[in-house]
Design an enzyme around this catalytic site. Structure first.
Site: not given
Length: 528
Positions: A232, A261, A279
């Site tokens: 995370r 993000e 990601h």
């Protein structure tokens, strides 16, 4: 008899349709087109979506036949779970669909960072041959620290061990016995930071874990450590990590997640020692395919009236009507037992006494586990995944019954035992025509107080003026006492007071109260 209608609103793999079987009628709709979706859902018994389709209260209200909403993926941001629960619609996702992909991506980052692969690749593409500039470091014989031993952390630990590395881990919610079963040495975070040559982070993001690997933590690491975060964003302080790499203390890093993000600007991006990806942990064909087949199986089970894995809400579940009102109370008892325990218990026992013991109450064991883990797990803790979470963390759970209940028609006791033999017991019952939830016992001391809201529990030395000090300190902090009850120890000078408050208690006020009344134990628990 017509077949149940399964409405697929987003693009899914062909294997998803195959997994649904031939006992359903499959229809498709362009889910992001709101008008088309609203026109199609009234006949749907099940709705399958990915991330593009929003399933909100309006969509649910337009679907009177709907029994289940299935999200082919992990997140549920596009599904109004509360609205679905209110309408008795089951909501499922695919929480384990990407765990192998995520674990492999973490390993890829670790390997790429340790051998400077991206920088070497870029150099060669510039038509230069600089072997001496890209000397790497082996994993073999090194100590790899895994921070967080959930499903993905365990997979990483198992796979990295195959490289000949020695694996250590930090996870306050995994018992030493469970870690030993996995062949992993369990350490404190500080010890792990000091010993590990590589550190891979696999924690949920919570208020307690945000910024866990910060400037202070990085200073405790071994010189030349390599750090990976594919869990995370925000678990690792990115600015502090960039400084540690620039200063030479940290050798390299690999990151797939970022505090904000999309992230296109970071000091880490300027460093050749850092491997970064946008990601991509779950971005494999297999993970996407698995997500579809997993939720298809859940839909098939739900439409057949069977128990459904990966359900994230209670309302859609089939529970005996005599047992259903107890689910939330027993969850709260699990929360209370966990908060009052000094560490994660190694065993949890749920005893059902009185008239309720005549019913099928296995679900109450799961409800207690949900409560126990809800404070420490970021993802939804469900009746299905609670046993798996317990198994991963070495917690055993049992349920037993007794027909006798001298003081109440029915009562449920939850008993938590720690690794050191310490025991916490809490009990609750339902009373009145509204079936109000009530706490009736904590560690052998009797109470009669509603199980709701923010509660302050203090076990302290019972001296004149102690209650006044507690009230004064809370009042000065602007915290109102809504209800309170005192229970004295059967022997000795101790007493326990349970206070229901209108808000949480600041840390400094907790410290002041504990000092003022010589508290043996002081805890705040949210029973909302």
């Amino acid at each position: 008899m017509s077949l149940p209608v399964v409405l697929i609103a987003d693009k899914l793999a062909p294997s998803t349709v195959a997994a649904l079987g031939d006992q359903v009628e499959v229809r498709w709709v362009d889910g992001p087109d709101r008008d088309k979706l609203l026109a199609a859902v009234p006949e749907a018994d099940a709705l399958l979506v990915r991330s593009a389709t929003t399933v909100d209260a309006e969509v649910l209200a337009a679907a009177p036949k709907l029994k289940i909403v299935a999200r082919a993926g992990v997140g549920l941001d596009n599904v109004d779970v509360d609205a679905a629960t209110a309408r008795g619609v089951l909501v499922v996702n695919a929480p384990t669909s990407n765990i192998h992909s995520a674990a492999e991506h973490a390993l890829a980052l670790l390997l790429a960072a340790s051998r400077q692969i991206p920088a070497a690749d870029a150099s060669l593409r510039e038509h230069t041959w600089k072997r001496s500039s890209f000397s790497g470091t082996e994993i073999f014989g090194k100590t790899v620290g895994v921070v967080g031993l959930g499903r993905i952390g365990q997979l990483v630990a198992q796979r990295i061990a195959a490289f000949g590395a020695y694996v250590v881990a930090y996870d306050p919610y995994v018992s030493p016995a469970r870690a030993a079963q996995l062949g992993i040495e369990l350490l404190s975070l500080d010890d792990l930071l000091a010993r590990a040559d590589f550190i891979s982070v696999h924690l949920p993001k919570t208020p307690e874990t945000a910024g866990l690997i910060d400037k202070e933590a990085l200073a405790k690491t071994k010189p030349g450590v390599i750090i990976v975060n594919a869990a995370r964003g925000g678990l690792v302080d990115e600015a502090a990590l960039a400084d540690a790499i620039t200063g030479g203390h940290v050798r390299a890093a690999g990151l797939d997640v970022f505090a904000t993000e999309p992230c296109t600007d970071s000091p880490l991006f300027e460093l050749a020692q850092v491997v970064v990806t946008p990601h991509l942990g779950a971005s494999t064909a297999e993970a996407q395919d698995r997500a579809g087949t997993d939720v298809a199986e859940s839909v098939r089970l739900a439409l057949a009236g069977e128990f459904v894995p990966d359900a994230v809400n209670v309302g859609g579940g089939v529970v005996n009507e005599e047992v259903a009102p107890w689910l939330d109370l027993v969850r709260k008892l699990g929360v209370l037992a966990g908060v009052l325990s000094d560490e994660l218990p190694v065993s949890l026992s749920v005893q059902v006494r009185g008239e309720l013991a005549a019913e099928e109450v296995e679900v109450l064991r799961l409800s207690a586990l949900r409560g126990l883990f809800s404070a420490v797990i970021e993802d939804a803790v469900t009746f299905v995944n609670a046993p798996a979470l317990a198994a991963e963390r070495g917690v055993t759970a049992e349920i037993c019954k007794a027909s006798e209940s001298p003081n109440h028609r029915s009562v449920v006791d939850v008993r938590a035992v720690g690794a050191d033999g310490s025991v916490v017991t809490v009990s609750g019952t339902l009373y009145g025509p509204q079936l109000s939830q009530k706490i009736v016992q904590i560690n052998g001391r009797h109470f009669d107080l509603r199980a709701q809201g923010i509660n302050l529990i203090i076990h302290y030395v019972d001296r004149p003026g102690a209650l006044g000090k507690i009230g004064t300190l809370l009042g000065t902090a602007g915290v109102n006492i809504q209800a309170a009850q005192l229970s004295e120890d059967a022997e000795g000078p101790g007493a326990t007071i349970l206070l229901r408050l209108d808000q949480d208690v600041p840390d400094d006020v907790r410290t002041a109260i504990a000092a003022a009344v010589d508290a043996y134990k002081l805890e705040v628990v949210d029973l909302s």
